[in-house]
Design a protein around this motif. Structure first.
Motif: not given
Lengths: 325, 163, 165
Positions: A254-257, A263-268, A298-300
């Motif tokens: 499952k990719s980011e798209a 999710l903040f944890e798995r993002n740039q 950031v998530e919000q």
């Protein structure tokens, strides 16, 4: 000719009289004599009409008067009218009237009144009868258990609700095809999930889950019997629950798209924030990570969209992180 | 929590007939294996829908059912009826062949009435429902939907260990 | 209506022949006349209460003759019930020949059928009891459900007369 006839006629009663007197001697009864010989007999040539004038009396059996006349005032009405029955005027000691008439005229009385026979009556369900019958069947009833008085209390122990429907109609058959439907509903918070399985479960059940009330409803009507449908509903619930814990190998790709939420944890943005915080840090020194409140803001901001509150909060968090006051 | 559950199981009523057999078994000492009393079902709600052609009959029947519920000690919920009946209409030509502007309507009306009862045990519900169904007047259709309360089955309480 | 076919095997063939002939009894055709009676010049036509009120008063001034749940919304087998009712009416009026003074009221409760009617006291009670048993037995055999007759007797035909027109 006629003179001869009359003479004969006059002589006849003498003989009759003699015969009767002789009988009287034997029977020794004091009967008055019937003197029918005084009238002249009329000679009628057309006797046909007279014969038909004598109508046959219709012999009828005596009709008993209505039962209501013999009823005691303090009788046991439940014994008189024990079950459902069409109205019968001779059994009901009430002065009932039924029917529409023009103004001024009295409505038709209860005798020979078809309207009263048509309408379903509740004469067998008078208040004393209901009380009597309820007292008789009360021993089959059991009280509601203590400790489960309110809905909140019973939902803690009995979260699953199963709704079935019975039909009662005036038909020769007792089967109704609609009676097979079974509805099973429960709150999703009563089942234990982790984040992956919950997501997968919601995808499996689709629109059977109500997001606002957090209630899952399964309606089954595939099988012909109620019991089969109930078993099928529980089978569906069990199968979905167990299936949601299975992680297929392709789920790792499952990719980011494909993510349904940010999710903040798995993002740039996490990598960038860490880069800013660890600027000019020495090799081997413990890495600083952005604070939890920053991650939340950031998530919000990205999940809920940009509005005044979220932007303001993000601004505060950035200021705090960069120590700009 | 567990303690509460245990006490609850004790407090749960047993089905009337099975309870009778259980006690008789213990008294007579004939059968060494006394049957375990089957726990009674619990119903949070019994909703009764009645349909009929005559609203007065439905009203009388509702009065009967609620009175019986009062005598049996059943908690009565909302009893109501929609203000308007359901009309099923059929419009036909008044004459045999022509005159389209002259029509005639036939209709069948169905009146509805609803009753709600709350917090019944299984034996109470069976008794009450059979009593009022037996006394259903002619021309009235009854439809009883019951909501049963159940515990979560054993295999759904914990997440599966091996998948 | 399988039982009707069993009852009169020849009649089924005749019905098929009849349907080809030009007899038509459609709803539209009967509507204007059905259940309405004309005034006679001598004012001597006797009407019962049922006849005195035309069909549009059903539910207002007079009530229904058939009480069942088949006519209600989403009910089962409406057509079978209607045909069975017609059959019961014909059978009862024929069996109690020239004795029935009112409409025949058919009430269905669960699986039982209760038939109510007004009967003239023209025959002996003994014959009446026989006819009651006969009707109940045969009808319950054909309908495959218990049938009860709840009769009320009247002394004379004039007892049920509501008005003369």
């Amino acid at each position: 000719m006629s003179a001869g006839l009359t003479r004969l006629w006059e002589r006849l009663p003498l003989k009759k009289h003699a015969a009767q007197s002789r009988i009287r001697v034997f029977s020794n009864q004091d009967q008055p004599e019937i003197e029918d010989d005084e009238e002249f007999r009329v000679l009628s040539l057309r006797t046909v009409k007279q014969q038909f004038q004598r109508r046959q009396q219709v012999r009828r059996d005596p009709i008993t008067p209505p039962r209501t006349t013999r009823m005691a005032v303090d009788q046991d009405w439940t014994a008189v009218w024990p079950g459902p029955r069409s109205f019968h005027p001779a059994s009901v000691p009430l002065p009932l009237r039924q029917g529409f008439t023009e103004r001024g005229a009295a409505a038709p009385s209860k005798f020979a009144n078809a309207e009263l026979m048509k309408i379903p009556n509740f004469l067998h369900l008078t208040p004393p009868a209901i009380r009597q019958q309820c007292e008789a069947i009360k021993r089959f009833c059991t009280p509601w258990p203590k400790g489960l008085e309110t809905e909140a209390k019973w939902q803690r122990h009995f979260p699953i609700e199963v709704t079935t429907t019975d039909y009662c109609q005036s038909l020769p058959t007792i089967r109704n095809p609609e009676a097979r439907k079974v509805t099973v509903s429960l709150k999703l918070s009563d089942l234990r999930f982790d984040s992956h399985s919950r997501d997968k479960f919601l995808r499996l059940v689709g629109d059977r889950y109500n997001k606002e009330t957090d209630i899952l409803t399964i309606v089954t009507d595939r099988c012909p019997q109620k019991k089969q449908n109930y078993d099928y509903a529980l089978y569906l619930l069990t199968a979905c629950y167990h299936e949601s814990f299975v992680t297929e190998p392709w789920e790792e790709t499952k990719s980011e798209a494909d993510m349904e939420e940010y999710l903040f944890e798995r993002n740039q943005s996490k990598i960038s924030a860490e880069g800013i915080l660890n600027w000019n840090a020495k090799e081997g020194a413990p890495k600083e990570s952005p604070s939890k409140s920053y991650a939340n803001s950031v998530e919000q901001l990205i999940n809920e969209g940009e509005n005044e509150y979220n932007l303001g909060k993000y601004k505060e968090e950035v200021k705090k992180m960069l120590n700009i006051v | 929590m567990l303690k509460v559950l245990k006490t609850l199981r004790w407090a749960q009523p047993v089905r009337a007939l099975s309870a009778v057999t259980a006690t008789s078994g213990t008294q007579a000492h004939v059968s060494p294996t006394t049957p375990v009393p089957e726990p009674d079902k619990l119903y949070s709600k019994l909703e009764i829908e009645m349909r009929g052609i005559d609203p007065a009959v439905l009203k009388s029947y509702t009065w009967f059912a609620t009175t019986a519920a009062e005598h049996l000690g059943i908690e009565k919920g909302k009893c109501w009826s929609p203000r308007k009946a359901h009309h099923e209409r059929m419009t036909l030509l008044k004459s045999v062949h022509i005159y389209k502007k002259h029509r005639v309507q036939y209709e069948v009306r169905t009146h509805f009435r609803y009753m709600n009862f709350h917090k019944l045990t299984g034996s109470t519900l069976d008794t009450f429902l059979e009593y009022i169904e037996r006394n259903l007047p002619e021309g009235v259709a009854l439809q009883a939907s019951r909501t049963e309360l159940q515990q979560v089955p054993e295999h759904l309480r914990q997440p599966p260990e091996q998948v | 209506m399988n039982f009707l076919k069993k009852l009169v095997p020849q009649a089924a063939a005749e019905v098929q022949q009849l349907s080809r002939s030009s007899i038509h009894t459609s709803v539209v055709c009967c509507r204007v006349q059905s259940g309405r009676y004309r005034i006679t010049t001598k004012r001597n036509r006797a009407l019962t209460y049922e006849m005195a009120n035309p069909p549009h008063f059903i539910g207002h001034r007079k009530s229904w003759n058939s009480w069942n749940t088949s006519t209600l919304k989403d009910a089962l087998r409406p057509s079978q019930t209607a045909i069975e009712d017609v059959f019961i009416r014909k059978f009862v009026t024929g069996t109690w020949h020239a004795l029935v003074c009112s409409e025949i009221i058919i009430k269905r409760q669960h699986n039982t059928i209760r038939i109510a009617a007004l009967i003239r006291q023209a025959i002996t009670p003994r014959k009446m009891y026989f006819l009651i048993g006969y009707t109940e037995e045969l009808l319950s055999y054909w309908m495959q459900c218990p049938v009860t007759l709840e009769l009320q007797t009247v002394g004379d035909k004039k007892d049920v007369v509501f008005k003369y027109i």
